[in-house]
Design a protein around this motif. Structure first.
Motif, PDB file in Angstrom:
ATOM      1  N   SER A 274      11.773   0.118  57.220  1.00  0.00           N
ATOM      2  CA  SER A 274      11.235   1.420  56.296  1.00  0.00           C
ATOM      3  C   SER A 274      11.478   1.217  54.822  1.00  0.00           C
ATOM      4  O   SER A 274      10.388   1.833  54.362  1.00  0.00           O
ATOM      5  CB  SER A 274      11.990   2.514  56.733  1.00  0.00           C
ATOM      6  N   LEU A 275      12.390   0.830  54.283  1.00  0.00           N
ATOM      7  CA  LEU A 275      12.437   0.596  52.697  1.00  0.00           C
ATOM      8  C   LEU A 275      11.631  -0.537  52.383  1.00  0.00           C
ATOM      9  O   LEU A 275      10.948  -0.246  51.334  1.00  0.00           O
ATOM     10  CB  LEU A 275      14.102   0.010  52.710  1.00  0.00           C
ATOM     11  N   ALA A 276      11.049  -1.492  53.093  1.00  0.00           N
ATOM     12  CA  ALA A 276      10.005  -2.602  52.786  1.00  0.00           C
ATOM     13  C   ALA A 276       8.717  -1.807  52.316  1.00  0.00           C
ATOM     14  O   ALA A 276       8.353  -1.951  51.614  1.00  0.00           O
ATOM     15  CB  ALA A 276      10.231  -3.500  53.670  1.00  0.00           C
ATOM     16  N   ARG A 277       8.411  -1.016  53.550  1.00  0.00           N
ATOM     17  CA  ARG A 277       7.152  -0.385  53.437  1.00  0.00           C
ATOM     18  C   ARG A 277       7.122   0.613  52.288  1.00  0.00           C
ATOM     19  O   ARG A 277       6.034   0.840  51.628  1.00  0.00           O
ATOM     20  CB  ARG A 277       7.213   0.578  54.879  1.00  0.00           C
ATOM     21  N   SER A 278       8.217   1.314  51.951  1.00  0.00           N
ATOM     22  CA  SER A 278       8.165   2.053  50.950  1.00  0.00           C
ATOM     23  C   SER A 278       8.076   1.317  49.493  1.00  0.00           C
ATOM     24  O   SER A 278       7.291   1.785  48.506  1.00  0.00           O
ATOM     25  CB  SER A 278       9.391   3.182  50.903  1.00  0.00           C
ATOM     26  N   ALA A 279       8.785   0.344  49.546  1.00  0.00           N
ATOM     27  CA  ALA A 279       8.908  -0.431  48.300  1.00  0.00           C
ATOM     28  C   ALA A 279       7.580  -1.280  47.932  1.00  0.00           C
ATOM     29  O   ALA A 279       7.042  -1.109  46.807  1.00  0.00           O
ATOM     30  CB  ALA A 279       9.772  -1.402  48.406  1.00  0.00           C
ATOM     31  N   VAL A 280       6.801  -1.533  49.111  1.00  0.00           N
ATOM     32  CA  VAL A 280       5.577  -2.279  48.981  1.00  0.00           C
ATOM     33  C   VAL A 280       4.685  -1.030  48.306  1.00  0.00           C
ATOM     34  O   VAL A 280       3.764  -1.271  47.540  1.00  0.00           O
ATOM     35  CB  VAL A 280       5.053  -2.775  50.239  1.00  0.00           C
ATOM     36  N   SER A 281       4.398   0.023  48.945  1.00  0.00           N
ATOM     37  CA  SER A 281       3.760   1.285  48.357  1.00  0.00           C
ATOM     38  C   SER A 281       3.871   1.372  47.193  1.00  0.00           C
ATOM     39  O   SER A 281       2.944   1.838  46.357  1.00  0.00           O
ATOM     40  CB  SER A 281       3.866   2.531  49.351  1.00  0.00           C
ATOM     41  N   LEU A 282       5.223   1.536  46.729  1.00  0.00           N
ATOM     42  CA  LEU A 282       5.428   1.807  45.277  1.00  0.00           C
ATOM     43  C   LEU A 282       5.087   0.910  44.251  1.00  0.00           C
ATOM     44  O   LEU A 282       4.766   1.086  43.148  1.00  0.00           O
ATOM     45  CB  LEU A 282       7.293   2.142  45.249  1.00  0.00           C
ATOM     46  N   ILE A 283       5.291  -0.396  44.671  1.00  0.00           N
ATOM     47  CA  ILE A 283       4.735  -1.528  44.030  1.00  0.00           C
ATOM     48  C   ILE A 283       3.338  -1.532  43.831  1.00  0.00           C
ATOM     49  O   ILE A 283       2.802  -1.718  42.643  1.00  0.00           O
ATOM     50  CB  ILE A 283       4.986  -3.001  44.369  1.00  0.00           C
ATOM     51  N   LYS A 284       2.565  -1.184  44.921  1.00  0.00           N
ATOM     52  CA  LYS A 284       1.078  -1.068  44.505  1.00  0.00           C
ATOM     53  C   LYS A 284       0.668  -0.039  43.754  1.00  0.00           C
ATOM     54  O   LYS A 284      -0.346   0.113  42.905  1.00  0.00           O
ATOM     55  CB  LYS A 284       0.382  -0.899  45.948  1.00  0.00           C
TER      56      LYS A 284
END
Length: 331
Positions: A274-284
């Protein structure tokens, strides 16, 4: 998929680098909700341990003074070395905090104490890249994680108190990235794991010895400053976050030689989808390729249940191997 995960876990034991198998209870994204740092700290009942590069955020200073005045133990480690010198505002706040009973030490044993870590009552850790400065809270693109785990909190508190007292043992905490002790090895290990790679790191330099590996694997890499081709520049970026599959690094360590070898820096590596998904979205989002759809709250319940099951599988596999070895010896 489960058996692949088991193999991943076993390989982590072999190479001695292991992530934290938990998810943060929340993430703090600067500047969107950076003020939450002071909110969490204001709820302390017993003790607060803080290690940061600089402190010019008056709201946090007021919070710490109020805690000290009501009997909460407050320890604050600051960097004795700051680019351009220690800010005048910090000097005034230090006098103010000391008069309120806050214990303060300026650490001069590293090139820079560049950590951004807060421990509350030995139960909660806030750690990442958000500086408690006016710019850090109101302008910079940063990321902190909130971890509610007493064992992790005590580990970070131990590091902060040792840095306060000038004591430097060789730490070996699973999932805790520490410069200059293990950050190169941990981050190299992370970047060598299977999965798509996304990175938002304030400084990405060849001097880190990791930039080429990152650039060769990254689906997207952004930085504020860099000497590496293919890395997109983003103004005001202070985050240090790297995602590889479901593994996530969050902390203060930049991909630069100085940050890895000379500074005191802290970070975490999590296994947390879940953190990985949020972090990828934030980076994008920071890269300008995606609108804001970040979930600021992350829950560990689903992941924790899955990981508990997987841990049992790992233990079962280990038990089978152990029994097999014992039978061989008897034969």
């Amino acid at each position: 998929m489960r058996y692949l995960f088991v193999l991943l876990v076993l390989s982590m034991f072999v190479f001695s680098q292991t992530p934290l198998y938990l998810c943060p209870s929340a993430i703090i994204v600067g500047p969107s909700n950076a003020s939450l740092i002071a909110t969490y700290i204001s709820k302390a009942h017993k003790a607060v341990y803080i290690e940061v590069y600089a402190l010019t955020w008056k709201e946090l200073a007021d919070t710490l003074a109020a805690l000290a005045n009501r009997g909460v133990q407050v320890y604050l480690v600051l960097s004795a070395n700051v680019y351009g010198g220690i800010p005048t505002t910090e000097k005034k706040l230090v006098q103010y905090l000391q008069s309120a009973g806050v214990n303060i030490a300026f650490n001069n044993d590293f090139k820079f104490v560049h950590t951004k870590a807060f421990v509350i009552d030995n139960e909660t850790v806030i750690l990442g890249s958000i500086n408690p400065t006016y710019s850090g809270v109101t302008n910079d693109k940063g990321l902190d994680v909130v971890v509610n785990d007493p064992s992790v909190a005590k580990e970070i508190a131990t590091i902060i108190l040792n840095d306060f007292n000038g004591v430097y043992p060789q730490y070996d905490f699973s999932g805790v990235v520490i410069s200059p002790i293990n950050s190169y090895g941990y981050l190299k290990w992370l970047l060598s794991q299977p999965g798509r790679v996304y990175a938002a790191v304030e400084e990405i330099y060849s001097s880190s010895g990791l930039a080429d590996l990152l650039a060769s694997r990254a689906a997207l890499a952004i930085a504020r400053v860099t000497d590496v081709e293919g890395v997109q520049r983003v103004p005001d970026l202070t985050a240090k976050v790297i995602v590889v599959g479901d593994l996530v690094y969050v902390g203060s360590v930049n991909l630069s030689g100085s940050s890895i070898r000379d500074n005191r820096e802290l970070g975490f590596i999590f296994y947390c989808p879940s953190l990985a998904r949020s972090a990828v979205s934030l980076i994008k989002e920071w890269a300008g390729s995606e609108s804001n759809n970040i979930a600021y709250q992350t829950t560990s319940s689903g992941v924790g249940h899955s990981l508990a099951e997987d841990a049992l599988i790992v233990l079962a596999v280990a038990a089978i191997f152990a029994l097999a070895l014992l039978r061989r010896k008897r034969v």
